[in-house]
Write a protein that holds these residues in place. Structure first.
Motif, PDB file in Angstrom:
ATOM      1  N   HIS A 148       0.811  -1.196   0.016  1.00  0.00           N
ATOM      2  CA  HIS A 148      -0.062   0.118  -0.052  1.00  0.00           C
ATOM      3  C   HIS A 148       1.066   1.251  -0.095  1.00  0.00           C
ATOM      4  O   HIS A 148       0.382   2.392  -0.446  1.00  0.00           O
ATOM      5  N   GLY A 149       2.254   1.163   0.256  1.00  0.00           N
ATOM      6  CA  GLY A 149       3.196   2.369   0.349  1.00  0.00           C
ATOM      7  C   GLY A 149       3.518   2.874  -1.072  1.00  0.00           C
ATOM      8  O   GLY A 149       4.100   3.907  -1.133  1.00  0.00           O
ATOM      9  N   ASP A 150       3.177   1.938  -1.976  1.00  0.00           N
ATOM     10  CA  ASP A 150       3.551   2.238  -3.427  1.00  0.00           C
ATOM     11  C   ASP A 150       2.493   3.345  -3.865  1.00  0.00           C
ATOM     12  O   ASP A 150       1.470   2.828  -4.068  1.00  0.00           O
ATOM     13  N   CYS A 186      -7.721   2.286   1.286  1.00  0.00           N
ATOM     14  CA  CYS A 186      -7.681   3.472   1.913  1.00  0.00           C
ATOM     15  C   CYS A 186      -7.646   3.414   3.324  1.00  0.00           C
ATOM     16  O   CYS A 186      -6.788   4.312   3.848  1.00  0.00           O
ATOM     17  N   ARG A 187      -8.194   2.563   3.894  1.00  0.00           N
ATOM     18  CA  ARG A 187      -8.197   2.318   5.285  1.00  0.00           C
ATOM     19  C   ARG A 187      -6.984   1.937   5.765  1.00  0.00           C
ATOM     20  O   ARG A 187      -6.391   2.280   6.704  1.00  0.00           O
ATOM     21  N   VAL A 188      -6.481   0.976   5.158  1.00  0.00           N
ATOM     22  CA  VAL A 188      -4.897   0.280   5.565  1.00  0.00           C
ATOM     23  C   VAL A 188      -4.234   1.691   5.193  1.00  0.00           C
ATOM     24  O   VAL A 188      -3.096   1.790   6.227  1.00  0.00           O
ATOM     25  N   ARG A 189      -3.987   2.518   4.411  1.00  0.00           N
ATOM     26  CA  ARG A 189      -3.232   3.674   4.334  1.00  0.00           C
ATOM     27  C   ARG A 189      -3.536   4.607   5.350  1.00  0.00           C
ATOM     28  O   ARG A 189      -2.279   5.261   5.994  1.00  0.00           O
ATOM     29  N   VAL A 190      -4.766   4.787   5.693  1.00  0.00           N
ATOM     30  CA  VAL A 190      -5.160   5.952   7.035  1.00  0.00           C
ATOM     31  C   VAL A 190      -4.360   5.327   8.042  1.00  0.00           C
ATOM     32  O   VAL A 190      -4.040   6.023   8.974  1.00  0.00           O
ATOM     33  N   GLU A 191      -4.450   4.016   8.462  1.00  0.00           N
ATOM     34  CA  GLU A 191      -3.945   3.479   9.507  1.00  0.00           C
ATOM     35  C   GLU A 191      -2.583   3.378   9.863  1.00  0.00           C
ATOM     36  O   GLU A 191      -1.915   3.820  10.959  1.00  0.00           O
ATOM     37  N   SER A 192      -1.967   3.618   8.565  1.00  0.00           N
ATOM     38  CA  SER A 192      -0.478   3.502   8.561  1.00  0.00           C
ATOM     39  C   SER A 192      -0.279   5.025   8.769  1.00  0.00           C
ATOM     40  O   SER A 192       0.955   5.355   9.701  1.00  0.00           O
ATOM     41  N   ALA A 193      -0.885   5.966   8.238  1.00  0.00           N
ATOM     42  CA  ALA A 193      -0.740   7.547   8.384  1.00  0.00           C
ATOM     43  C   ALA A 193      -0.962   7.699   9.907  1.00  0.00           C
ATOM     44  O   ALA A 193      -0.090   8.333  10.464  1.00  0.00           O
ATOM     45  N   LYS A 194      -1.740   7.052  10.462  1.00  0.00           N
ATOM     46  CA  LYS A 194      -2.162   7.463  11.995  1.00  0.00           C
ATOM     47  C   LYS A 194      -0.804   6.845  12.888  1.00  0.00           C
ATOM     48  O   LYS A 194      -0.382   7.693  13.581  1.00  0.00           O
ATOM     49  N   ARG A 195      -0.219   5.872  12.440  1.00  0.00           N
ATOM     50  CA  ARG A 195       0.987   5.373  13.188  1.00  0.00           C
ATOM     51  C   ARG A 195       2.218   6.480  13.077  1.00  0.00           C
ATOM     52  O   ARG A 195       2.898   6.790  13.923  1.00  0.00           O
ATOM     53  N   LEU A 196       2.095   6.845  11.710  1.00  0.00           N
ATOM     54  CA  LEU A 196       3.261   7.769  11.509  1.00  0.00           C
ATOM     55  C   LEU A 196       3.065   9.094  12.036  1.00  0.00           C
ATOM     56  O   LEU A 196       4.307   9.885  12.289  1.00  0.00           O
ATOM     57  N   MET A 197       2.009   9.432  12.223  1.00  0.00           N
ATOM     58  CA  MET A 197       1.641  10.765  13.071  1.00  0.00           C
ATOM     59  C   MET A 197       2.115  10.899  14.343  1.00  0.00           C
ATOM     60  O   MET A 197       2.235  11.981  15.128  1.00  0.00           O
ATOM     61  N   SER A 203       6.305  15.657   8.478  1.00  0.00           N
ATOM     62  CA  SER A 203       5.147  16.471   7.928  1.00  0.00           C
ATOM     63  C   SER A 203       4.219  15.810   7.282  1.00  0.00           C
ATOM     64  O   SER A 203       4.427  14.590   7.044  1.00  0.00           O
ATOM     65  N   LEU A 204       3.100  16.153   7.072  1.00  0.00           N
ATOM     66  CA  LEU A 204       1.918  15.335   6.474  1.00  0.00           C
ATOM     67  C   LEU A 204       2.277  15.142   4.931  1.00  0.00           C
ATOM     68  O   LEU A 204       1.829  14.176   4.364  1.00  0.00           O
ATOM     69  N   ARG A 210       4.814   8.240   2.333  1.00  0.00           N
ATOM     70  CA  ARG A 210       5.223   6.987   2.932  1.00  0.00           C
ATOM     71  C   ARG A 210       4.030   5.768   2.922  1.00  0.00           C
ATOM     72  O   ARG A 210       4.299   4.798   2.826  1.00  0.00           O
ATOM     73  N   VAL A 211       2.678   6.509   2.573  1.00  0.00           N
ATOM     74  CA  VAL A 211       1.616   5.456   2.852  1.00  0.00           C
ATOM     75  C   VAL A 211       0.893   5.522   1.204  1.00  0.00           C
ATOM     76  O   VAL A 211      -0.176   4.832   1.067  1.00  0.00           O
ATOM     77  N   GLY A 212       1.571   5.730   0.388  1.00  0.00           N
ATOM     78  CA  GLY A 212       1.288   5.587  -1.187  1.00  0.00           C
ATOM     79  C   GLY A 212       0.536   6.801  -1.713  1.00  0.00           C
ATOM     80  O   GLY A 212      -0.131   6.497  -2.695  1.00  0.00           O
ATOM     81  N   LEU A 213       0.388   7.864  -0.988  1.00  0.00           N
ATOM     82  CA  LEU A 213      -0.362   9.288  -1.422  1.00  0.00           C
ATOM     83  C   LEU A 213       0.687  10.151  -2.087  1.00  0.00           C
ATOM     84  O   LEU A 213       1.772  10.327  -1.599  1.00  0.00           O
ATOM     85  N   ASN A 214       0.175  11.087  -3.002  1.00  0.00           N
ATOM     86  CA  ASN A 214       0.953  11.997  -3.582  1.00  0.00           C
ATOM     87  C   ASN A 214       1.562  13.060  -2.677  1.00  0.00           C
ATOM     88  O   ASN A 214       2.544  13.723  -2.579  1.00  0.00           O
ATOM     89  N   ASP A 215       0.522  13.645  -2.012  1.00  0.00           N
ATOM     90  CA  ASP A 215       0.833  14.856  -1.100  1.00  0.00           C
ATOM     91  C   ASP A 215      -0.175  14.955   0.170  1.00  0.00           C
ATOM     92  O   ASP A 215      -1.119  14.255   0.201  1.00  0.00           O
ATOM     93  N   ALA A 216       0.203  16.019   0.892  1.00  0.00           N
ATOM     94  CA  ALA A 216      -0.958  16.242   1.993  1.00  0.00           C
ATOM     95  C   ALA A 216      -2.307  16.371   1.695  1.00  0.00           C
ATOM     96  O   ALA A 216      -3.345  16.226   2.561  1.00  0.00           O
ATOM     97  N   ARG A 217      -2.516  16.961   0.434  1.00  0.00           N
ATOM     98  CA  ARG A 217      -3.890  17.240  -0.079  1.00  0.00           C
ATOM     99  C   ARG A 217      -4.547  15.794  -0.122  1.00  0.00           C
ATOM    100  O   ARG A 217      -5.694  15.849   0.378  1.00  0.00           O
ATOM    101  N   ALA A 218      -3.983  14.928  -0.711  1.00  0.00           N
ATOM    102  CA  ALA A 218      -4.427  13.607  -1.076  1.00  0.00           C
ATOM    103  C   ALA A 218      -4.743  13.064   0.183  1.00  0.00           C
ATOM    104  O   ALA A 218      -5.800  12.305   0.294  1.00  0.00           O
ATOM    105  N   LEU A 219      -3.732  13.308   1.163  1.00  0.00           N
ATOM    106  CA  LEU A 219      -4.135  12.318   2.382  1.00  0.00           C
ATOM    107  C   LEU A 219      -5.277  13.092   3.080  1.00  0.00           C
ATOM    108  O   LEU A 219      -6.018  12.308   3.805  1.00  0.00           O
TER     109      LEU A 219
END
Length: 240
Positions: A148-150, A186-197, A203-204, A210-219
């Motif tokens: 999912h990080g790709d 999407c959920r797996v990416r969000v859960e990974s993002a939560k841990r990284l936060m 930064s966002l 790191r979770v496979g999204l282009n930028d903070a806006r996509a996140l």
């Protein structure tokens, strides 16, 4: 309780929604999160999602709060009826509790307690089912966890990794877990993002990549859809 009774309760909720204030917005995303985690038998996540559901009602009037609770109870009843016949006794108990709340035989605080009890019961019933998933679904979950990080990772890539079409993998996933493969990614990416936060140095934008999204806006878009709040709000919350 028959399907007709469930349909009537759903109709009652819709009728009440028609009379709610213009500013009232039913937290369907939060409700879907609760339902999704229950379907997987994930109690800890479901309990947290339930808290988010009720937290979203902080500014609701008493009548709007009742709408939220009634809508949630209808969802619980539907989930209970999805349980196999071997869980008939537990299913009937869940339906009885949810129906009592729906019929206004409990105050709001008690209704919240009952909601927590029902989530626990539903997850307990679903957990063994989640451990009997078809091999394709189990492999699908592993592929998502690994890749999912790709930033190029998507449903089609899942199919490629498994040697089947993305459509087939997604259809099987939805059938057995009640959530689309796209939403699960999407959920797996969000859960990974939560841990990284938890790491305040990141930064966002960095977390997003790191979770496979282009930028903070996509996140921000994905996070808000899954959690019901922005990544910045969530980060501020966990720092308290």
């Amino acid at each position: 309780m028959s399907d007709d009774a469930v349909s009537k309760q759903s109709a009652d909720v819709i009728q009440l929604l028609a009379h709610a204030s213009d500013s009232f917005c039913y937290p369907l995303v939060a409700e879907n999160n609760v339902s999704g985690y229950i379907s997987n038998g994930y109690y800890v996540q479901a309990k947290y999602a339930l808290k988010q559901f009720f937290d979203s009602s902080a500014s609701c009037t008493e009548s709007e709060m009742k709408i939220l609770i009634m809508g949630l109870m209808v969802r619980f009843i539907k989930l209970a009826y999805e349980l196999p016949g071997s869980h008939r006794q537990a299913r009937n108990e869940i339906v009885l509790r949810a129906s009592a709340v729906f019929d206004a035989k409990a105050n709001i605080e008690r209704a919240k307690e009952v909601a927590g009890e029902i989530v626990n019961m539903l997850c307990t019933m679903r957990e063994p089912l989640a451990n009997q998933l078809p091999a394709l679904v189990v492999k699908t979950k592993r592929v998502v966890e690994r890749y999912h990080g790709d930033p190029n990772f998507n449903v089609s890539m899942v199919g490629e990794k498994l040697g089947v079409s993305g459509y087939y993998a997604s259809k099987s996933f939805k059938k057995h877990l009640g959530v689309s493969l796209f939403d699960y990614i999407c959920r797996v990416r969000v859960e990974s993002a939560k841990r990284l936060m938890l790491d305040s140095r990141l930064s966002l934008n960095a977390i997003a990549r790191r979770v496979g999204l282009n930028d903070a806006r996509a996140l921000n878009t994905v996070f808000k859809k899954v959690v019901g709040m922005t990544p910045s709000s969530y980060r501020a919350l966990i720092k308290q």
